[in-house]
Design a protein around this motif. Structure first.
Motif, PDB file in Angstrom:
ATOM      1  N   LEU A  61       0.856  -1.189   0.000  1.00  0.00           N
ATOM      2  CA  LEU A  61       0.000   0.000   0.000  1.00  0.00           C
ATOM      3  C   LEU A  61       0.892   1.239   0.000  1.00  0.00           C
ATOM      4  O   LEU A  61       1.205   1.806   1.049  1.00  0.00           O
ATOM      5  CB  LEU A  61      -0.913  -0.005   1.233  1.00  0.00           C
ATOM      6  CG  LEU A  61      -1.897  -1.179   1.336  1.00  0.00           C
ATOM      7  CD1 LEU A  61      -2.646  -1.134   2.657  1.00  0.00           C
ATOM      8  CD2 LEU A  61      -2.870  -1.146   0.167  1.00  0.00           C
ATOM      9  N   PRO A  62       1.333   1.671  -1.183  1.00  0.00           N
ATOM     10  CA  PRO A  62       2.252   2.810  -1.271  1.00  0.00           C
ATOM     11  C   PRO A  62       1.583   4.111  -0.819  1.00  0.00           C
ATOM     12  O   PRO A  62       0.351   4.226  -0.754  1.00  0.00           O
ATOM     13  CB  PRO A  62       2.603   2.860  -2.767  1.00  0.00           C
ATOM     14  CG  PRO A  62       2.171   1.555  -3.328  1.00  0.00           C
ATOM     15  CD  PRO A  62       1.034   1.091  -2.494  1.00  0.00           C
ATOM     16  N   GLN A  63       2.424   5.109  -0.557  1.00  0.00           N
ATOM     17  CA  GLN A  63       1.920   6.409  -0.152  1.00  0.00           C
ATOM     18  C   GLN A  63       1.092   7.057  -1.255  1.00  0.00           C
ATOM     19  O   GLN A  63       0.165   7.820  -0.981  1.00  0.00           O
ATOM     20  CB  GLN A  63       3.091   7.320   0.230  1.00  0.00           C
ATOM     21  CG  GLN A  63       3.786   6.922   1.530  1.00  0.00           C
ATOM     22  CD  GLN A  63       2.831   6.982   2.710  1.00  0.00           C
ATOM     23  OE1 GLN A  63       2.044   7.909   2.830  1.00  0.00           O
ATOM     24  NE2 GLN A  63       2.925   5.974   3.577  1.00  0.00           N
ATOM     25  N   GLU A  64       1.424   6.750  -2.514  1.00  0.00           N
ATOM     26  CA  GLU A  64       0.658   7.327  -3.618  1.00  0.00           C
ATOM     27  C   GLU A  64      -0.812   6.936  -3.541  1.00  0.00           C
ATOM     28  O   GLU A  64      -1.699   7.725  -3.899  1.00  0.00           O
ATOM     29  CB  GLU A  64       1.236   6.859  -4.966  1.00  0.00           C
ATOM     30  CG  GLU A  64       2.617   7.411  -5.273  1.00  0.00           C
ATOM     31  CD  GLU A  64       3.717   6.515  -4.747  1.00  0.00           C
ATOM     32  OE1 GLU A  64       4.835   6.598  -5.275  1.00  0.00           O
ATOM     33  OE2 GLU A  64       3.449   5.712  -3.819  1.00  0.00           O
ATOM     34  N   VAL A  65      -1.083   5.727  -3.067  1.00  0.00           N
ATOM     35  CA  VAL A  65      -2.471   5.275  -2.945  1.00  0.00           C
ATOM     36  C   VAL A  65      -3.200   6.084  -1.881  1.00  0.00           C
ATOM     37  O   VAL A  65      -4.326   6.556  -2.085  1.00  0.00           O
ATOM     38  CB  VAL A  65      -2.515   3.768  -2.617  1.00  0.00           C
ATOM     39  CG1 VAL A  65      -3.949   3.325  -2.312  1.00  0.00           C
ATOM     40  CG2 VAL A  65      -1.942   2.949  -3.767  1.00  0.00           C
ATOM     41  N   PHE A  66      -2.561   6.273  -0.743  1.00  0.00           N
ATOM     42  CA  PHE A  66      -3.190   7.039   0.332  1.00  0.00           C
ATOM     43  C   PHE A  66      -3.424   8.486  -0.086  1.00  0.00           C
ATOM     44  O   PHE A  66      -4.468   9.068   0.223  1.00  0.00           O
ATOM     45  CB  PHE A  66      -2.329   6.971   1.599  1.00  0.00           C
ATOM     46  CG  PHE A  66      -2.396   5.641   2.306  1.00  0.00           C
ATOM     47  CD1 PHE A  66      -3.368   5.401   3.258  1.00  0.00           C
ATOM     48  CD2 PHE A  66      -1.498   4.635   2.002  1.00  0.00           C
ATOM     49  CE1 PHE A  66      -3.438   4.175   3.906  1.00  0.00           C
ATOM     50  CE2 PHE A  66      -1.554   3.413   2.639  1.00  0.00           C
ATOM     51  CZ  PHE A  66      -2.526   3.177   3.601  1.00  0.00           C
ATOM     52  N   ARG A  67      -2.462   9.066  -0.799  1.00  0.00           N
ATOM     53  CA  ARG A  67      -2.641  10.447  -1.243  1.00  0.00           C
ATOM     54  C   ARG A  67      -3.806  10.573  -2.222  1.00  0.00           C
ATOM     55  O   ARG A  67      -4.593  11.523  -2.153  1.00  0.00           O
ATOM     56  CB  ARG A  67      -1.342  10.961  -1.891  1.00  0.00           C
ATOM     57  CG  ARG A  67      -0.244  11.287  -0.894  1.00  0.00           C
ATOM     58  CD  ARG A  67       0.818  12.154  -1.538  1.00  0.00           C
ATOM     59  NE  ARG A  67       1.500  11.449  -2.614  1.00  0.00           N
ATOM     60  CZ  ARG A  67       2.633  10.764  -2.447  1.00  0.00           C
ATOM     61  NH1 ARG A  67       3.212  10.700  -1.240  1.00  0.00           N
ATOM     62  NH2 ARG A  67       3.214  10.154  -3.471  1.00  0.00           N
TER      63      ARG A  67
END
Length: 668
Positions: free
Chosen positions: A375-381
């Protein structure tokens, strides 16, 4: 003589055995001899024997009393091998080539002609194509009889047809011309590359409407009943009420048979359904259409295992009908038809396609040389920035569907049966997937570690993690036994397994493809094609201006980045040609005992057939049996299927166990 001079043997002397006083039994009346019908006295009957060596029509005499009821296509009962069996009358003729005495048709089950000659010809072609029997195919083509439905009468659809609207097709090169050709009575064949923002049900409904304007009927196949429900609404709005029927195996027996009869009697000319609808007896058939032909639900799980796409292709070729097969992705079979010139290509200009598909970002979650993250940070952003609904596709359903040791990464196994350990929910104990034995105090047999990790996480566990990270969002799941058809628009996060993605009005604002490596991790000949089909179908749910993120290897996901399903299909077809796999070659598998396959392996099937195996059907199961794989050039496919039918007939005649034969199976 006695003393009085009478004869001792006279009638006055008692008899040694008294005469019986019981009434005399009546002689049984002889049944009147049956007389054959005066005109066309012989009926040719396709008898449902289930035996390969008896896969041919048999001649029976038609009693004069049943002359008017025994019509071509009706259901009858005949005596076969001493018992009454079902059959269909395929023809009535003047004489027979049978040298012995013919039996009479025993009973007419129904005088309704449910087996049309064109459907019979199609069924025989399918049986020959897949090395099966006619009886097996007819069981798929004709639903069971329902007397009450047969007695009802449906009125033909009335009223004028709506005008054609080619607005959806204007974005595709030659789209309006394709519709006009069908309306004019021509039979064009096309492979359609659909795009997000277009309702495929309405687009194909316009093609069906064009066929109706030309006075012809149509068959449209979609993968499952969820699609049928959505398409049924669109067809009613485009065609008008009463212009089509729905034909699926999920319907009640009465509803299914009533819909079948409405088509067979010519009251309705349009059929919408699942794979069984491919055999529908449509009068004046002018168009056959299919949506998302790569879906494995189109492959029949019963012998002889035909694929609905191949049935429609055979029907289009035999009846010279128009053909329209579409999808967001493209199969290797579709690309083969396009490259051969048998089908034209209906796609939009590249600039239009790139605008319609969401812009895709690919990441593996690593930063500055770190390890990849699920779950990369790009997904959360992206989820935080979304203003509308977010779709997250998770390849596996469940909670923690795979566990391994945190220290040595060795798979966690049950001590009782060596089955894999799983956890079905946050509150559920660690247990074996095979024997359900709970393992409260697990320790690794290799390194004695006691901590577990989950290399494969299902959508329920992922939903739990995102619910904690985004408490302000509504988090819903779709998959397994709980599949959502629609979701209300708004700030909602939907986690769905492939194929279970619900629709949202206006489309999703963000689409995330998680664990893409799992989609291509299976050992299967169609694994990459199936993965791309699932990915394109998910991306097609995007709304205008949506963004998308795929977590995985950018080299594998280039077709998604370029919005180019046709390019991927071309590469997949070239790969199949190199490895001699369908559709560039004909492949058949035969499952049987070891000694049987050893004999079959020595046969000469066609001049260029390769014999592979035998190999275990399932390497993990010693009791699963063996499999022989036969691979031949496509031009020798008919000869290979005929040889397989002969082998099956030989074993059937010898009363030996049947062979399990699959031609061009979906997987090996």
């Amino acid at each position: 003589m006695t003393s009085d001079g009478s004869d001792a043997t006279g009638p006055e002397q008692l008899a040694l055995v008294p005469e019986s006083t019981s009434p005399r039994k009546r002689a049984a009346k002889a049944k009147p001899a049956l007389e054959a019908a005066a005109n066309l006295p012989v009926a040719q009957v396709a008898v449902d024997t289930g035996l390969s060596h008896l896969d041919r029509p048999f001649d029976y005499l038609v009693p004069a009393t049943l002359d008017e009821l025994v019509v071509v296509g009706c259901r009858v009962k005949v005596r076969f091998a001493g018992r009454l069996v079902d059959g269909f009358v395929t023809d009535r003729v003047d004489g027979t080539e049978h040298e012995g005495k013919l039996a009479f048709v025993a009973k007419v089950v129904s005088a309704e002609p449910v087996l049309r000659p064109d459907v019979l010809e199609l069924a025989q072609t399918v049986a020959d194509r897949y090395a099966g029997t006619l009886g097996d195919v007819l069981r798929m083509a004709i639903p069971p009889r329902h007397a009450r439905a047969e007695a009802s009468v449906r009125e033909p659809a009335a009223g004028e047809l709506p005008a054609l609207d080619d607005a959806i097709w204007r974005t595709h090169t030659h789209g309006p011309e394709f519709l006009s050709a069908i309306a004019a009575g021509a039979s064009p064949r096309a492979w359609w590359g659909a795009m997000p923002g277009q309702d495929p049900a309405r687009a194909i409904a316009q093609a069906v409407l064009a066929a109706l304007h030309s006075g012809r009927g149509s068959i449209v196949c979609v993968p499952d009943v969820r699609d049928v429900a959505r398409w049924d609404t669109a067809f009613t709005e485009v065609l008008g009420a009463g212009q089509h029927v729905v034909l699926t195996a999920a319907s009640t027996p009465a509803a299914r048979y009533a819909a079948f009869l409405a088509v067979s009697r010519g009251h309705v000319k349009v059929v919408l359904g699942t794979r069984a609808a491919a055999f529908a007896p449509v009068h004046e058939l002018g168009l056959v259409a299919m949506w998302d032909d790569g879906d494995d639900l189109y492959a029949e799980p019963r012998a002889p295992y035909p694929h609905a796409r191949e049935v429609l292709l055979l029907r289009a070729a035999a009846s010279s009908t128009a053909l329209l097969i579409g999808g967001y992705a493209r199969t290797a079979e579709g690309q083969s038809l396009v490259e051969s010139g048998w089908c034209t290509e209906l796609i939009a200009e590249q600039s239009t396609r790139r605008t319609a598909w969401p812009r895709l970002e690919v990441t593996d979650g690593s930063t500055a040389g770190s390890a990849p993250a699920r779950l990369p940070q790009e997904v959360f952003r992206s989820v935080r920035a979304a203003k509308g609904a977010v779709l997250m596709q998770v390849p596996r359903r469940g909670y923690r569907e795979s566990l391994s040791c945190q220290e040595c990464r060795h798979p966690a196994r049950c001590t009782a049966c060596q089955g894999p350990l799983v956890q079905t929910s946050a509150s559920a104990p660690i247990a074996c997937r095979w024997c359900a034995t709970a393992v409260p105090n697990w320790s690794c047999s290799h390194c004695e570690g006691t901590k577990l990790r989950a290399p494969v996480v299902g959508q329920l566990r992922t939903a739990e993690e995102f619910a904690k990270a985004f408490p302000e969002l509504q988090v819903v799941t779709s998959g397994g036994d709980t599949i959502l058809d629609d979701v209300e628009p708004g700030r909602v996060l939907v986690l769905a397994t492939p194929g279970a993605e619900p629709h949202v009005s206006g489309g999703y604002d963000v689409i995330v493809l998680l664990d893409t490596w799992l989609m291509t991790g299976r050992d299967d000949i169609r694994v990459e094609e199936e993965a791309h089909r699932r990915w394109f179908n998910a991306l097609a749910l995007a709304g205008p201006g949506a963004s998308a993120i795929a977590v995985g290897d950018a080299a594998i996901l280039q077709a998604l980045v370029r919005s180019d399903p046709a390019g991927f299909a071309a590469r997949e077809l070239a790969s199949r040609a190199e490895t001699h796999l369908p559709p560039t070659a004909r492949l058949a598998t035969v499952d049987a005992a070891d000694d049987v396959l050893a004999e079959l392996a020595t046969r000469t099937w066609t001049p260029n057939t390769e014999v592979l195996g035998p190999v275990p059907v399932d390497p993990r199961d010693d009791q699963a049996g063996q499999r022989l794989i036969l691979r031949a050039p496509r031009r020798e496919g008919t000869q290979l299927a005929a040889g397989l039918k002969t082998a099956a007939a030989e074993r059937s005649a010898a009363k030996q166990p049947a062979l399990r034969i699959q031609v061009d199976p979906q997987s090996l």
